[in-house]
Design a protein around this motif. Structure first.
Motif, PDB file in Angstrom:
ATOM      1  N   LEU A 169       1.016  -1.352  -0.007  1.00 24.54           N
ATOM      2  CA  LEU A 169      -0.014   0.021  -0.092  1.00 24.54           C
ATOM      3  C   LEU A 169       0.806   1.225   0.062  1.00 24.54           C
ATOM      4  O   LEU A 169       1.926   1.370   0.593  1.00 24.54           O
ATOM      5  CB  LEU A 169      -0.887   0.162   1.540  1.00 24.54           C
ATOM      6  N   PRO A 170       0.720   2.269  -0.772  1.00 24.70           N
ATOM      7  CA  PRO A 170       1.232   3.422  -0.703  1.00 24.70           C
ATOM      8  C   PRO A 170       1.175   3.947   0.681  1.00 24.70           C
ATOM      9  O   PRO A 170       0.072   3.721   1.576  1.00 24.70           O
ATOM     10  CB  PRO A 170       0.620   4.468  -1.706  1.00 24.70           C
ATOM     11  N   LEU A 171       2.117   4.857   1.100  1.00 21.47           N
ATOM     12  CA  LEU A 171       1.965   5.307   2.669  1.00 21.47           C
ATOM     13  C   LEU A 171       0.930   6.387   2.596  1.00 21.47           C
ATOM     14  O   LEU A 171       0.608   6.900   1.759  1.00 21.47           O
ATOM     15  CB  LEU A 171       3.319   6.416   2.545  1.00 21.47           C
ATOM     16  N   PHE A 172       0.072   6.140   3.838  1.00 19.08           N
ATOM     17  CA  PHE A 172      -0.987   7.040   4.050  1.00 19.08           C
ATOM     18  C   PHE A 172      -0.462   8.510   4.207  1.00 19.08           C
ATOM     19  O   PHE A 172       0.344   8.672   5.314  1.00 19.08           O
ATOM     20  CB  PHE A 172      -1.900   6.496   5.152  1.00 19.08           C
ATOM     21  N   ASP A 173      -0.886   9.381   3.417  1.00 21.93           N
ATOM     22  CA  ASP A 173      -0.344  10.836   3.782  1.00 21.93           C
ATOM     23  C   ASP A 173      -1.584  11.451   2.734  1.00 21.93           C
ATOM     24  O   ASP A 173      -1.287  11.565   1.714  1.00 21.93           O
ATOM     25  CB  ASP A 173       0.957  11.097   3.184  1.00 21.93           C
ATOM     26  N   ALA A 174      -2.433  12.223   3.673  1.00 21.50           N
ATOM     27  CA  ALA A 174      -3.629  12.832   2.924  1.00 21.50           C
ATOM     28  C   ALA A 174      -2.954  13.889   1.815  1.00 21.50           C
ATOM     29  O   ALA A 174      -3.863  14.049   0.831  1.00 21.50           O
ATOM     30  CB  ALA A 174      -4.489  13.528   3.694  1.00 21.50           C
ATOM     31  N   LYS A 175      -1.915  14.410   2.074  1.00 12.77           N
ATOM     32  CA  LYS A 175      -1.434  15.485   1.166  1.00 12.77           C
ATOM     33  C   LYS A 175      -0.610  14.810   0.056  1.00 12.77           C
ATOM     34  O   LYS A 175      -0.556  15.835  -0.887  1.00 12.77           O
ATOM     35  CB  LYS A 175      -0.647  16.552   1.977  1.00 12.77           C
ATOM     36  N   ALA A 176      -0.215  14.015   0.202  1.00 14.21           N
ATOM     37  CA  ALA A 176       0.754  13.212  -0.892  1.00 14.21           C
ATOM     38  C   ALA A 176       0.256  13.013  -2.175  1.00 14.21           C
ATOM     39  O   ALA A 176      -1.022  12.560  -2.119  1.00 14.21           O
ATOM     40  CB  ALA A 176       1.670  12.109  -0.274  1.00 14.21           C
ATOM     41  N   THR A 177       0.712  13.216  -3.334  1.00 12.32           N
ATOM     42  CA  THR A 177      -0.066  13.060  -4.702  1.00 12.32           C
ATOM     43  C   THR A 177       0.008  11.600  -4.928  1.00 12.32           C
ATOM     44  O   THR A 177      -1.042  11.031  -5.538  1.00 12.32           O
ATOM     45  CB  THR A 177       0.824  13.738  -5.786  1.00 12.32           C
ATOM     46  N   ASP A 178       0.689  10.824  -4.153  1.00 18.96           N
ATOM     47  CA  ASP A 178       0.800   9.365  -4.801  1.00 18.96           C
ATOM     48  C   ASP A 178      -0.108   8.457  -3.594  1.00 18.96           C
ATOM     49  O   ASP A 178       0.140   7.299  -3.594  1.00 18.96           O
ATOM     50  CB  ASP A 178       2.193   8.762  -4.940  1.00 18.96           C
ATOM     51  N   SER A 179      -0.462   9.049  -2.658  1.00 16.91           N
ATOM     52  CA  SER A 179      -1.428   8.147  -1.676  1.00 16.91           C
ATOM     53  C   SER A 179      -2.750   7.867  -2.250  1.00 16.91           C
ATOM     54  O   SER A 179      -3.218   8.410  -3.465  1.00 16.91           O
ATOM     55  CB  SER A 179      -1.612   9.246  -0.309  1.00 16.91           C
ATOM     56  N   LEU A 180      -3.241   6.907  -1.797  1.00 18.56           N
ATOM     57  CA  LEU A 180      -4.284   6.403  -2.379  1.00 18.56           C
ATOM     58  C   LEU A 180      -5.598   7.334  -2.188  1.00 18.56           C
ATOM     59  O   LEU A 180      -6.002   7.885  -1.251  1.00 18.56           O
ATOM     60  CB  LEU A 180      -4.962   5.246  -1.275  1.00 18.56           C
ATOM     61  N   GLY A 181      -6.290   7.329  -3.323  1.00 19.66           N
ATOM     62  CA  GLY A 181      -7.178   8.382  -3.624  1.00 19.66           C
ATOM     63  C   GLY A 181      -8.516   7.448  -3.170  1.00 19.66           C
ATOM     64  O   GLY A 181      -8.430   6.103  -2.859  1.00 19.66           O
ATOM     65  N   LYS A 182      -9.689   8.063  -3.006  1.00 16.95           N
ATOM     66  CA  LYS A 182     -11.052   7.297  -2.501  1.00 16.95           C
ATOM     67  C   LYS A 182     -11.349   6.047  -3.616  1.00 16.95           C
ATOM     68  O   LYS A 182     -11.626   5.052  -3.022  1.00 16.95           O
ATOM     69  CB  LYS A 182     -11.993   8.288  -2.655  1.00 16.95           C
ATOM     70  N   ASP A 183     -11.252   6.292  -5.064  1.00 20.76           N
ATOM     71  CA  ASP A 183     -11.533   5.103  -5.821  1.00 20.76           C
ATOM     72  C   ASP A 183     -10.407   3.801  -5.653  1.00 20.76           C
ATOM     73  O   ASP A 183     -10.963   2.987  -5.648  1.00 20.76           O
ATOM     74  CB  ASP A 183     -11.492   5.651  -7.124  1.00 20.76           C
ATOM     75  N   GLU A 184      -9.520   4.547  -5.230  1.00 22.42           N
ATOM     76  CA  GLU A 184      -8.266   3.480  -5.293  1.00 22.42           C
ATOM     77  C   GLU A 184      -8.364   2.522  -3.850  1.00 22.42           C
ATOM     78  O   GLU A 184      -8.409   1.428  -3.819  1.00 22.42           O
ATOM     79  CB  GLU A 184      -6.883   4.095  -5.320  1.00 22.42           C
ATOM     80  N   GLU A 185      -8.772   3.446  -3.007  1.00 18.87           N
ATOM     81  CA  GLU A 185      -9.020   2.816  -1.623  1.00 18.87           C
ATOM     82  C   GLU A 185     -10.279   1.599  -1.739  1.00 18.87           C
ATOM     83  O   GLU A 185     -10.129   0.500  -1.182  1.00 18.87           O
ATOM     84  CB  GLU A 185      -9.542   3.994  -0.621  1.00 18.87           C
TER      85      GLU A 185
END
Ligand SMILES: C[S@@+](CC[C@H](N)C(=O)[O-])C[C@H]1O[C@@H](n2cnc3c(N)ncnc32)[C@H](O)[C@@H]1O
Length: 411
Positions: A67-83
């Protein structure tokens, strides 16, 4: 690495359903087990057998590790659709029988991996694992016909691991004190400066890092009726305003001292171990005017009180040693009979506390179990300021940084 394992490394972003789900379903419906481990794949490639001692790096481990690191601000973090794609992948794996409670090649649980990727405990992905754990444990109970093998810890037990003050279900060689009540009650105990331990094996029965927890628990027990500031016993109508509290398990008497500070009308203490009872005699607990000591196991003393039918409690606290979750389920039967309608039941919550994910699973299991009795469990979540020091005891029984303090009342 097999193709199934490779798929779950999430090689392509953004994650979409069409990219991942049909492929995963294809592997699983073709008969690849959802529990197929990296170790099995490696052994297969080498033409070797997998031994029982091998670790279990399952497809879910690979997914959670990737899983990508959780970081609401990072561009490569999981989007809602990806989640939502990740959740569907998890659902599919669970539907095909993926286990929730295995440890991988680093001794990590899938819950550990999600937390390591910085996902908060409230996050849907972490909660999906909690739900899987709750379902699995409830199912296991049914299959075992009530013989509860409850969260003995994940499939491999590490040194120093033990579930909390229903203080463990794991028996270790040559030491049954934490696992077997009859053995424990025959075992010699020793009070040290900051703990109560079994003399020979140095198993921690009680330790003073729990002091703040005991202070909070004592407050909960009297919260609906009386406190040091509003002393009920001085009221005119004794019966109406009396405050009667029961503590099961004296140990170091930490909670009992806090209960005494609350100036309750009557303070029952139930204790089974002869060495602890001796200590209670020596330190004057038998002589306190508002204290009633119930000598023996709660399983005996409390049933006598129930039969008597004239003692009811505003607060009941449970903190014993070498008991199992089955004992707590038995205790619920007694608690509903002895607790006043507005009373509070609480307990030292070390259930599954050797690992955050197991602690979270137990948290829900207790909510569900007490709901069967028409009771509601709420938790105060406390960041532990003083983490336990395990240097003087053989095994730790609490490895979480947050404590879930339970308050259980009739709904
Ligand atoms: C963890 S200590 C309690 C610590 C206590 N909360 C304190 O604040 O110091 C557990 C105690 O429960 C007692 N105990 C264990 N099983 C019991 C049982 N079935 N009935 C009554 N007491 C029991 C043990 O002897 C021990 O004194």
């Amino acid at each position: 690495m097999s193709d199934l394992h490779h798929l779950l490394t999430l090689p392509e972003r953004p994650l979409t359903e069409s990219l991942y789900l049909p492929e995963l379903s294809r592997f699983l419906s073709a008969g690849i087990p959802a529990t197929y481990t990296l170790e099995q794949a490696a052994a297969y490639e080498k033409g070797e057998e997998v031994t029982e001692e091998d670790s279990n790096t399952t497809p879910l481990h690979i997914l959670c590790r990737s899983l990508p690191l959780f970081d609401a601000k990072a561009t490569d973090s999981l989007g809602k659709d990806e989640e939502s794609v990740v959740l569907k992948l998890m659902d599919t794996l669970f539907e095909y029988g993926a286990g929730w409670n295995f440890l991988d090649y680093e001794g990590k649980h899938i819950g550990d991996l999600v937390l390591e990727r910085k996902y908060p405990q409230e996050h849907a992905i972490y909660q999906r694992i909690v739900d899987a754990g709750v379902s699995a444990e409830l199912l296991l109970r049914k299959i075992d016909g009530g013989e509860i093998e409850f969260l003995d810890g994940p499939e491999e037990v590490q040194d120093n691991d033990e579930s909390g003050n229903v203080k463990d279900t794991e028996e270790t060689s040559g030491d049954a004190t934490a696992a077997d009540q009859a053995t424990y009650l025959r075992t010699e105990l020793e009070y040290t400066e900051d703990a109560l331990v079994t003399k020979e094996n140095r198993d921690g029965v009680m330790m003073d890092w729990e002091t703040d927890i005991m202070a909070m628990a004592a407050k909960s027990l009297v919260s609906t009726r009386c406190s040091a500031t509003g002393n009920a016993s001085e009221d005119e109508d004794e019966d109406e305003d009396e405050c009667v509290v029961l503590n099961i398990g004296f140990g170091m008497g930490i909670i009992d001292s806090f209960i005494q500070d609350e100036k309750v009308t009557k303070h029952y203490i139930c204790e089974a171990h002869p060495d602890v009872l001796t200590r209670m005699r020596e330190t004057g607990w038998f002589d306190k005017p508002n204290v009633v000591v119930l000598e023996g196991r709660w399983q005996d003393s409390l049933n006598e009180l129930l039969d008597q039918g004239n003692v009811f409690f505003d607060g009941i606290y449970y903190d014993t040693f070498s008991e199992h979750y089955q004992d707590m389920l038995d205790l619920y039967d007694v608690v509903v009979g002895l607790l006043k309608p507005e009373g509070t039941f609480s307990f030292f919550n070390g259930l599954g506390a050797d690992r955050a994910i197991c602690y979270d699973v137990y948290r829900k299991i207790v909510e569900l179990d007490v709901a069967n009795y028409g009771m509601q469990c709420t938790y105060q979540v406390v960041d532990l300021q003083t983490l336990p020091n395990w240097s003087d005891v053989k095994r730790s029984y609490f490895n979480c940084t947050r404590y879930y303090h339970p308050e259980i009342r009739f709904a």
